[in-house]
Design a protein around this motif. Structure first.
Motif, PDB file in Angstrom:
ATOM      1  N   SER A 128     -14.093  -7.705  -5.882  1.00 42.28           N
ATOM      2  CA  SER A 128     -12.932  -6.842  -6.125  1.00 42.28           C
ATOM      3  C   SER A 128     -12.304  -7.141  -7.476  1.00 42.28           C
ATOM      4  CB  SER A 128     -11.904  -7.004  -5.007  1.00 42.28           C
ATOM      5  OG  SER A 128     -11.251  -8.257  -5.064  1.00 42.28           O
ATOM      6  N   VAL A 129     -12.299  -8.401  -7.872  1.00 40.58           N
ATOM      7  CA  VAL A 129     -11.777  -8.783  -9.185  1.00 40.58           C
ATOM      8  C   VAL A 129     -12.704  -8.291 -10.284  1.00 40.58           C
ATOM      9  CG1 VAL A 129     -11.150 -10.739 -10.660  1.00 40.58           C
ATOM     10  CG2 VAL A 129     -10.594 -10.787  -8.219  1.00 40.58           C
ATOM     11  N   GLU A 197      -3.561  -0.147 -15.487  1.00 43.62           N
ATOM     12  CA  GLU A 197      -3.757  -0.942 -14.279  1.00 43.62           C
ATOM     13  C   GLU A 197      -3.977  -0.056 -13.062  1.00 43.62           C
ATOM     14  OE1 GLU A 197      -4.227  -4.211 -14.139  1.00 43.62           O
ATOM     15  OE2 GLU A 197      -4.163  -4.020 -16.301  1.00 43.62           O
ATOM     16  N   LYS A 198      -3.231   1.044 -12.997  1.00 44.42           N
ATOM     17  CA  LYS A 198      -3.406   1.993 -11.899  1.00 44.42           C
ATOM     18  C   LYS A 198      -4.832   2.550 -11.907  1.00 44.42           C
ATOM     19  CE  LYS A 198      -0.070   4.859 -11.376  1.00 44.42           C
ATOM     20  NZ  LYS A 198       0.850   6.010 -11.571  1.00 44.42           N
ATOM     21  N   GLU A 199      -5.279   2.918 -13.079  1.00 46.76           N
ATOM     22  CA  GLU A 199      -6.620   3.481 -13.186  1.00 46.76           C
ATOM     23  C   GLU A 199      -7.683   2.442 -12.845  1.00 46.76           C
ATOM     24  OE1 GLU A 199      -8.365   6.750 -16.152  1.00 46.76           O
ATOM     25  OE2 GLU A 199      -7.968   4.838 -17.134  1.00 46.76           O
ATOM     26  N   ALA A 200      -7.507   1.212 -13.326  1.00 48.23           N
ATOM     27  CA  ALA A 200      -8.496   0.167 -13.049  1.00 48.23           C
ATOM     28  C   ALA A 200      -8.566  -0.157 -11.569  1.00 48.23           C
ATOM     29  CB  ALA A 200      -8.161  -1.087 -13.860  1.00 48.23           C
ATOM     30  N   ASP A 201      -7.423  -0.191 -10.894  1.00 46.37           N
ATOM     31  CA  ASP A 201      -7.432  -0.438  -9.446  1.00 46.37           C
ATOM     32  C   ASP A 201      -8.178   0.658  -8.704  1.00 46.37           C
ATOM     33  OD1 ASP A 201      -6.156  -2.876  -9.242  1.00 46.37           O
ATOM     34  OD2 ASP A 201      -4.159  -2.017  -9.111  1.00 46.37           O
ATOM     35  N   ARG A 202      -7.911   1.908  -9.078  1.00 44.14           N
ATOM     36  CA  ARG A 202      -8.528   3.019  -8.362  1.00 44.14           C
ATOM     37  C   ARG A 202     -10.036   3.077  -8.600  1.00 44.14           C
ATOM     38  NH1 ARG A 202      -4.117   7.977  -8.895  1.00 44.14           N
ATOM     39  NH2 ARG A 202      -2.387   6.841  -7.947  1.00 44.14           N
ATOM     40  N   PHE A 203     -10.424   2.945  -9.853  1.00 39.44           N
ATOM     41  CA  PHE A 203     -11.860   2.934 -10.132  1.00 39.44           C
ATOM     42  C   PHE A 203     -12.523   1.709  -9.503  1.00 39.44           C
ATOM     43  CE2 PHE A 203     -11.241   6.124 -13.517  1.00 39.44           C
ATOM     44  CZ  PHE A 203     -12.383   6.877 -13.314  1.00 39.44           C
ATOM     45  N   GLY A 204     -11.836   0.574  -9.543  1.00 31.68           N
ATOM     46  CA  GLY A 204     -12.410  -0.649  -9.002  1.00 31.68           C
ATOM     47  C   GLY A 204     -12.712  -0.556  -7.523  1.00 31.68           C
ATOM     48  N   GLY A 212     -21.355  -1.187  -1.830  1.00 30.64           N
ATOM     49  CA  GLY A 212     -21.602  -1.753  -0.514  1.00 30.64           C
ATOM     50  C   GLY A 212     -20.812  -2.996  -0.190  1.00 30.64           C
ATOM     51  N   PHE A 213     -19.700  -3.217  -0.906  1.00 34.73           N
ATOM     52  CA  PHE A 213     -18.834  -4.347  -0.598  1.00 34.73           C
ATOM     53  C   PHE A 213     -17.705  -3.903   0.336  1.00 34.73           C
ATOM     54  CE2 PHE A 213     -20.724  -5.663  -4.657  1.00 34.73           C
ATOM     55  CZ  PHE A 213     -21.139  -6.946  -4.330  1.00 34.73           C
ATOM     56  N   GLU A 214     -17.023  -4.879   0.894  1.00 35.95           N
ATOM     57  CA  GLU A 214     -15.913  -4.595   1.795  1.00 35.95           C
ATOM     58  C   GLU A 214     -14.676  -4.247   0.956  1.00 35.95           C
ATOM     59  OE1 GLU A 214     -13.158  -6.853   5.142  1.00 35.95           O
ATOM     60  OE2 GLU A 214     -14.509  -8.001   3.854  1.00 35.95           O
ATOM     61  N   VAL A 215     -14.235  -3.011   1.004  1.00 40.43           N
ATOM     62  CA  VAL A 215     -13.118  -2.590   0.161  1.00 40.43           C
ATOM     63  C   VAL A 215     -11.795  -3.238   0.597  1.00 40.43           C
ATOM     64  CG1 VAL A 215     -14.152  -0.404  -0.532  1.00 40.43           C
ATOM     65  CG2 VAL A 215     -12.806  -0.513   1.557  1.00 40.43           C
ATOM     66  N   GLN A 216     -11.686  -3.614   1.872  1.00 45.42           N
ATOM     67  CA  GLN A 216     -10.460  -4.270   2.339  1.00 45.42           C
ATOM     68  C   GLN A 216     -10.274  -5.635   1.680  1.00 45.42           C
ATOM     69  OE1 GLN A 216     -12.637  -2.774   4.369  1.00 45.42           O
ATOM     70  NE2 GLN A 216     -11.420  -1.036   5.114  1.00 45.42           N
ATOM     71  N   ALA A 217     -11.317  -6.129   1.021  1.00 51.75           N
ATOM     72  CA  ALA A 217     -11.217  -7.439   0.377  1.00 51.75           C
ATOM     73  C   ALA A 217     -10.205  -7.442  -0.758  1.00 51.75           C
ATOM     74  CB  ALA A 217     -12.589  -7.866  -0.150  1.00 51.75           C
ATOM     75  N   MET A 218     -10.029  -6.297  -1.432  1.00 51.64           N
ATOM     76  CA  MET A 218      -9.096  -6.265  -2.554  1.00 51.64           C
ATOM     77  C   MET A 218      -7.656  -6.499  -2.103  1.00 51.64           C
ATOM     78  SD  MET A 218      -8.419  -3.320  -5.485  1.00 51.64           S
ATOM     79  CE  MET A 218      -9.948  -3.594  -6.385  1.00 51.64           C
ATOM     80  N   PRO A 219      -7.097  -5.695  -1.173  1.00 54.01           N
ATOM     81  CA  PRO A 219      -5.722  -5.978  -0.751  1.00 54.01           C
ATOM     82  C   PRO A 219      -5.591  -7.320  -0.034  1.00 54.01           C
ATOM     83  CG  PRO A 219      -6.700  -4.259   0.621  1.00 54.01           C
ATOM     84  CD  PRO A 219      -7.629  -4.458  -0.541  1.00 54.01           C
TER      85      PRO A 219
END
Length: 483
Positions: A128-129, A197-204, A212-219
């Motif tokens: 996520s980072v 930062e908003k754009e990087a979070d959304r694209f990230g 195929g990673f777990e998207v819940q890992a970011m929050p």
């Protein structure tokens, strides 16, 4: 971006939430334009990125560990393959620093601090980072921010770029240079950075899902860091430059919930890398590392038990307790005979035992099954040198450095091999390439000049050295022009 090596401070995200359907089906991005194309070309960004990287090699504790580098590169390019708007090659590397941090800059360079691995509990959290940093590069946020500063000040793009370059070698001096060049409307700059930062979070988070990673890992990762350091008197650099207020965490959580939940098995390669970092790059002694393995394993899944044995084996190996390291590594290799992590460690053990031929034989067989693996190749070259098979090693390393000219490990081994063979001019040439990778142009040119004098007059070897001197002089002049 988690940390900027420049004056553009990463400010917290303050985006209004959209509906889950919007998150899943659209990036819903703010319209911040694409004017960066008129500011810096991609080719110019590549030139800046190369210059920054050379300065970092000379000034920062970059980890030149082939095993870790291979893992980071694999993870990074898995994400890049699923990212939008990729226009440059990408390069991933690690800096030995226990602070939680990561940053990206021109030319697709992404740096991860070793401390990040100590706090990211899963591969998806680390991803996520990395995905966030990749988005900063693909969306050309640095070029956009430079353009925004130029609009609001009398500074030229050259002055801004010079300040950015200086900030990597000397952050205080660089920030002062940029501040002097961009005395403009700081509030507008902050707002612009928030958009980035908003754009990087959304694209990230979209990249995470596609890869195929777990998207819940970011929050989850963001939230844990915010809770852990909420009342800290000295938070890590990441949180100083990239605050994590509740609205940003809430925003990323809502986006993640728009994707179907995924059950992902633990990545053994991630946990092997993490164990290697704890054993060798966490700036703790062997006893502290052993304690970390014991504490962490009690709470960990049995699926990653091998990573803790691997970490223990490395601690034993590094402390010359070979009789304790060997049974652990033997067992691991029996379970997974082709694993480069284990083969690398066993190769080191054989060399420590003064049995380099065993390492040569083991790696010869491993390379038959996996001939393109860089970890096995560089270990094989080292084992050949230790077994006094200098000519075989040099031939292999000549090919390796041609294919991977930015890998300092290859040049170091090639210099050693030529030294052992008594080929002084080729040793000088290999050492010169290391200096050039660190922006020490004059010393690199000097060594090549010495090599040219040693070579036979009029030989192809001398012609090669002279041609390389010309190339280095052009690179030096281009580099100096950036400052």
């Amino acid at each position: 971006m988690l940390k900027r090596t420049r004056s553009l401070v990463c400010i917290c995200l303050a985006a209004a939430l959209s509906t889950p359907t919007t998150y899943a089906n659209s990036l819903d991005l703010p319209d911040i334009g694409t004017a960066a194309g008129g500011t810096l070309t991609i080719d110019q960004e590549l030139i800046f990125g190369d210059a920054y990287m050379r300065m970092l090699r000379a000034s920062s504790p970059i980890v030149n560990d082939p095993v870790i580098n291979a893992y980071i590169d694999s993870l990074g390019h898995r994400l890049v393959a699923n990212a939008n708007d990729v226009k440059t090659p990408f390069h991933f590397f690690m800096i030995r620093d226990r602070n939680i941090n990561a940053f990206a800059f021109f030319g697709g360079y992404v740096a991860l601090h070793s401390g990040l691995f100590l706090h990211a509990r899963t591969e998806s959290e680390l991803a996520s980072v990395v995905a966030h940093e990749i988005a900063h590069v693909t969306q050309r946020h640095l070029a956009r921010s430079m353009e925004e500063q130029a609009r609001r000040s009398p500074a030229t793009m050259a002055a801004l770029a010079a300040g950015l370059l200086l900030s990597i070698a000397s952050p205080q001096a660089g920030m002062a240079a940029i501040t002097a060049a961009t005395a403009g409307n700081m509030q507008s700059q902050i707002n612009y950075t928030r958009s980035n930062e908003k754009e990087a979070d959304r694209f990230g988070i979209a990249t995470l899902a596609k890869a195929g990673f777990e998207v819940q890992a970011m929050p989850r990762f963001f939230g844990r860091l915010a809770d852990q350091y909420r009342y800290a008197s000295k938070p890590p650099p990441m949180l100083l430059t990239h605050p994590l207020p509740e609205d940003r965490i809430t925003d990323s959580r809502a986006r993640a919930q728009a994707y179907p939940p995924m059950r992902i098995m633990p990545s053994i390669d991630y946990h092997l890398t993490r164990a290697r970092i704890v054993a060798r790059y966490a700036n703790i002694d062997g006893q502290a590392a052993m304690s970390w393995f014991e504490r962490t394993q009690k709470k960990a899944s049995p699926d990653i038990a091998a990573s803790f044995d691997y970490g223990r084996a490395l601690v034993h190996l590094d402390n010359k307790r070979l009789s304790e390291a060997e049974p652990l590594l033997t067992k691991l290799l029996q379970q997974d005979p082709g694993n480069p992590f284990y083969l690398d460690a066993m190769s080191d053990l054989y060399i420590e035992k003064k049995e380099p031929q065993k390492a040569v034989d083991m790696l010869t067989n491993a390379l038959k099954r996996n001939p393109q693996n860089t970890v096995l190749t560089i270990n094989y070259a080292n084992a050949l040198l230790e077994a006094n098979k200098f000519e075989d090693a040099v031939r292999l390393l000549q090919r390796y450095t041609h294919d991977y000219p930015e890998d300092i490990n290859g040049w170091h081994l090639l210099a050693k091999g030529n030294h052992d063979l008594g080929i002084n001019d080729e040793e000088l040439a290999a050492r010169a390439e290391i200096l050039a990778l660190q922006a020490n142009w004059n010393k690199a040119i000097q060594l090549y000049t010495e090599a040219s004098k040693i070579a036979d007059l009029g030989s192809l070897q001398q012609a090669r050295y002279d041609a390389r001197i010309d190339q280095l002089m052009i690179q030096r002049d281009r580099f100096m022009a950036l400052q």
